[in-house]
Design a protein around this motif. Structure first.
Motif, mmCIF file in Angstrom:
data_model
loop_
_atom_site.group_PDB
_atom_site.id
_atom_site.type_symbol
_atom_site.label_atom_id
_atom_site.label_comp_id
_atom_site.label_asym_id
_atom_site.label_seq_id
_atom_site.Cartn_x
_atom_site.Cartn_y
_atom_site.Cartn_z
ATOM 1 N N ASP A 298 0.862 -1.188 0.000
ATOM 2 C CA ASP A 298 0.000 0.000 0.000
ATOM 3 C C ASP A 298 0.893 1.232 0.000
ATOM 4 O OD1 ASP A 298 -1.727 2.065 0.329
ATOM 5 O OD2 ASP A 298 -2.578 1.384 2.225
ATOM 6 N N GLY B 223 -2.659 4.451 -1.478
ATOM 7 C CA GLY B 223 -4.048 4.393 -1.946
ATOM 8 C C GLY B 223 -5.027 3.946 -0.876
ATOM 9 N N ARG B 224 -4.525 3.418 0.232
ATOM 10 C CA ARG B 224 -5.373 2.950 1.344
ATOM 11 C C ARG B 224 -6.432 1.966 0.874
ATOM 12 N NH1 ARG B 224 -8.410 6.961 3.591
ATOM 13 N NH2 ARG B 224 -8.266 8.103 1.632
ATOM 14 N N ARG B 225 -6.006 1.033 0.047
ATOM 15 C CA ARG B 225 -6.947 0.030 -0.451
ATOM 16 C C ARG B 225 -6.297 -1.316 -0.096
ATOM 17 N NH1 ARG B 225 -8.478 0.673 -6.709
ATOM 18 N NH2 ARG B 225 -6.588 -0.564 -6.937
ATOM 19 N N CYS B 226 -5.839 -2.078 -1.083
ATOM 20 C CA CYS B 226 -5.170 -3.339 -0.802
ATOM 21 C C CYS B 226 -3.682 -3.095 -0.562
ATOM 22 C CB CYS B 226 -5.362 -4.309 -1.960
ATOM 23 S SG CYS B 226 -7.087 -4.655 -2.362
ATOM 24 N N GLY B 227 -2.986 -4.149 -0.160
ATOM 25 C CA GLY B 227 -1.535 -4.085 -0.049
ATOM 26 C C GLY B 227 -1.043 -4.154 1.375
ATOM 27 N N VAL B 228 0.083 -4.851 1.556
ATOM 28 C CA VAL B 228 0.691 -4.930 2.886
ATOM 29 C C VAL B 228 1.359 -3.595 3.207
ATOM 30 C CG1 VAL B 228 1.072 -7.424 2.634
ATOM 31 C CG2 VAL B 228 2.919 -5.831 2.088
ATOM 32 N N SER C 100 -9.126 -8.368 0.705
ATOM 33 C CA SER C 100 -7.987 -7.785 1.417
ATOM 34 C C SER C 100 -8.472 -7.355 2.786
ATOM 35 C CB SER C 100 -7.434 -6.583 0.630
ATOM 36 O OG SER C 100 -6.355 -5.989 1.321
ATOM 37 N N VAL D 167 -5.990 -6.282 5.347
ATOM 38 C CA VAL D 167 -4.722 -5.924 5.987
ATOM 39 C C VAL D 167 -4.927 -4.913 7.115
ATOM 40 C CG1 VAL D 167 -2.469 -4.857 5.587
ATOM 41 C CG2 VAL D 167 -3.422 -6.431 3.877
ATOM 42 N N LYS D 168 -5.833 -3.976 6.902
ATOM 43 C CA LYS D 168 -5.969 -2.871 7.863
ATOM 44 C C LYS D 168 -6.999 -3.209 8.953
ATOM 45 C CE LYS D 168 -4.627 0.570 4.401
ATOM 46 N NZ LYS D 168 -3.852 -0.430 3.635
ATOM 47 N N GLN E 110 -10.823 -1.456 8.103
ATOM 48 C CA GLN E 110 -11.507 -1.610 6.815
ATOM 49 C C GLN E 110 -11.157 -2.953 6.209
ATOM 50 O OE1 GLN E 110 -9.654 1.579 4.350
ATOM 51 N NE2 GLN E 110 -8.596 -0.031 3.217
ATOM 52 N N VAL F 160 -11.488 -4.780 2.007
ATOM 53 C CA VAL F 160 -11.739 -4.438 0.610
ATOM 54 C C VAL F 160 -12.489 -5.598 -0.033
ATOM 55 C CG1 VAL F 160 -10.674 -3.796 -1.587
ATOM 56 C CG2 VAL F 160 -9.618 -3.069 0.569
ATOM 57 N N ARG G 156 -15.822 4.571 -0.973
ATOM 58 C CA ARG G 156 -14.622 4.670 -1.801
ATOM 59 C C ARG G 156 -14.522 3.578 -2.870
ATOM 60 N NH1 ARG G 156 -9.294 4.796 -0.252
ATOM 61 N NH2 ARG G 156 -9.509 3.789 1.760
ATOM 62 N N VAL H 220 -14.311 -0.329 -0.667
ATOM 63 C CA VAL H 220 -13.775 -0.348 0.691
ATOM 64 C C VAL H 220 -14.962 -0.429 1.651
ATOM 65 C CG1 VAL H 220 -12.456 0.937 2.417
ATOM 66 C CG2 VAL H 220 -11.741 0.971 0.004
#
Lengths: 379, 379
Positions: free
Chosen positions: A144, A147-152, B278, B280-281, B284, B286, B313, B320
């Motif tokens: 990440d 973009g605050r979406r997917c991703g570590v 996803s 991760v956070k 939230q 996804v 979003r 999200v």
């Protein structure tokens, strides 16, 4: 059943039925050539995003001009593109669910496939699916970068992922997916530069521990039409994923160009052709293109080369075009060209592209009818 | 090519791939029965709007419960529905362009077809097309009863139109189209009542000169899911065109019900099933459903029966889902049901309905796979 094409090859422009998804072929070819030239100058790779066009024949043109392959977002999109001859696809997204993994691995027996992960448990599932299919899948770790979406989270976490990927015989660690989606539509060059600079720092924070652990990233992928000159010049990213440049939508056109001249100006090459179906009132007309013919998520379409006309108040199958004081009111039955606010989801509403040569001239004719191969490929 | 169905008939609910357009068949059947009962009590006709569902098999169920036929908005939609066995269709819209008129008239040789007009010159074109095809087309004059979209001005103008229609051997004057679209989503019963009262006055101002000139309106059509109890009780409208009641979207659910109890409560019967791809956070997750899987024109979807989760979003293929403090965060791989903000354009994104019996129970199973016959039928 796909809808019937709204025109015949060879027909004059005036005979295209509406609403229709129309390509200005000359403009699209200019955009393709301009991007190819820019990428050559940058000395890095491009893997254009096919989620924009969902078309195998357009992907083939991109590859013919030097692209290493394409990106897409869904397994079903990859299947549709592969069926049309595309040989190298990165699904720049997470693919979750047993049915999808089986399909992904099956496809990987026939073309080169890469995919992203951001969940540790997913790696073993991917590895099992690839092994059962007797296939090999390349895996990028998505981080990440803003973009605050997917991703570590950027940093050492990706190294743990890379090590796990390397444990699986049928997987190969390919590098990092580092796309900053929300930076693409920041309006000023300074805002975009600041966002990508921060993304670059995130990539470097991730690369350092990876390299210390002995991992090489063949691919550091990312960038879109709004920011690719920045990633391209960074020395960090080595594979650009821009997609919208091929068509250019109204929302991208609202970005302020880089004063340094680094951002090439792509032309609008995609339009929705609509007919005025009602002209009763003095200050508005109604066209036959609403939510089912245009995706209005990033703003309404712009009425092309008709000053004083503005599209608003869409409903399912209607759009109201306001006529400003002093502007010429379109006549009942007239056709108007609309530049979609957002090309990607608009393309997804159509079965056919109508490719027009000599667009905007009295000689404009339908030269191609191309299926939108990945239309509706949501799974 | 249509997308592959996301499930098999007989499969348990858990095996449906995502994103998928899912019908709770029991809820849909309750909605169908409730509307049939209401319309019988009102003693008038219903011609449900098939632009919502675009499905011949659902249209057949509506007709089996007493509907006189269906409405749709486009010639291509009428063709798709007719191919699936629907025998009586009103295109509750203006149809403009030579190619479309030829197709409309050809279809009118095979099923009963009615269409709307609001442009005087169109009547002769319709008459010529019908004559050339050897067909007969019923024509309603659309009047603008407050939606400020299509339709002639209420009053004597419609009489001039009726007289012109009557001059054409292959046309038949059928009455008035008097639909107030923008009244449907006014939030309070008082606002809706005021809007439809004004529409009723507009209809009466139009009827008086028509009747004085000797014209009879077999059909005075209009009304939607938000207002039909008002038009239904008016004594003026005699054919209701509600469509969304069959599925009920999140936006309609935001309407405040009529305190008098006249507005029946329809159930949410349509959902988009999505997977958490996803997680991760902390705050939230996804999901795999964005603009290409949900039309967000009337607000974001509501996460079904998961308090504290809110969808926001969206991008092309992602949404999200924010997790409020104290709410249970969905796990990676979990599936969530989303109630679309607006059913009609969401349905148009899919090739298949997945019909589920015993929805919401441990026994939930796929009972039907129905094609969205009119998907993409924009012309």
């Amino acid at each position: 059943m796909p809808a019937l094409p709204p025109a015949e090859i060879g027909a004059p422009f005036s005979e295209i039925d509406t609403p229709a998804l129309v390509i200005d072929l000359d403009a699209m070819e200019r955009n393709l050539a301009l991007m190819a030239e820019r990428v050559r100058a940058l000395g890095i790779r491009i893997r254009p995003h096919a989620k924009t066009h969902k078309s195998a024949i357009i992907a083939a043109q991109q590859v013919a001009l030097g692209a290493v392959g394409v990106c897409c977002q869904k397994v079903a999109e990859a299947e549709a593109l592969a069926a049309g001859g595309v040989r190298d696809i990165l699904i720049s997204n997470e693919v979750v669910g047993a049915r999808k993994l089986t399909r992904l691995a099956a496809l990987a027996r026939h073309i080169r496939i890469a995919v992203c992960v951001d969940e540790f448990a997913q790696i073993a599932l991917l590895g099992d699916a690839a092994r059962q299919a007797g296939a090999r899948i390349e895996v990028l770790v998505e981080i990440d970068v803003g973009g605050r979406r997917c991703g570590v989270t950027p940093g050492p976490e990706a190294t743990r992922f890379a090590a796990e990927i390397a444990r699986h015989d049928h997987l190969r660690f390919g590098g990092l997916q580092a796309y900053h989606g929300s930076a693409q539509h920041l309006r000023t060059p300074a805002e975009r530069k600041a966002a990508i600079d921060a993304a670059q720092q995130a990539v470097m924070d991730t690369l350092t521990p990876l390299q210390a652990a002995g991992f090489t990233c063949d691919t550091i992928g990312g960038a879109g039409t709004g920011t690719f000159p920045i990633e391209g010049a960074s020395g960090v990213w080595n594979e650009l994923q821009a997609g919208s440049y091929i068509f250019m939508d109204a929302d991208y056109a609202r970005n302020v160009a880089d004063e340094g001249g680094n951002a090439p100006r792509f032309d609008h090459a995609l339009f929705v052709l609509a007919t005025v179906i009602s002209a009763v009132k003095d200050t508005q007309v109604v066209v036959d293109a609403g939510h089912k013919a245009l995706s209005n998520d990033s703003g309404f379409p712009v009425v092309w080369q008709r000053p004083g006309l503005s599209y608003h108040r869409p409903s399912d199958e209607h759009g109201v075009v306001a006529v400003a004081p002093g502007a010429q009111k379109p006549a009942w039955g007239d056709k108007l060209l609309l530049v979609p606010g957002h090309c990607d989801p608009t393309v997804n509403l159509y079965d056919w592209y109508v490719g027009v040569r000599d667009f905007g001239t009295p000689h404009a004719r339908v030269e191609t009818l191309w299926p939108v191969d990945g239309r509706g490929a949501v799974t």
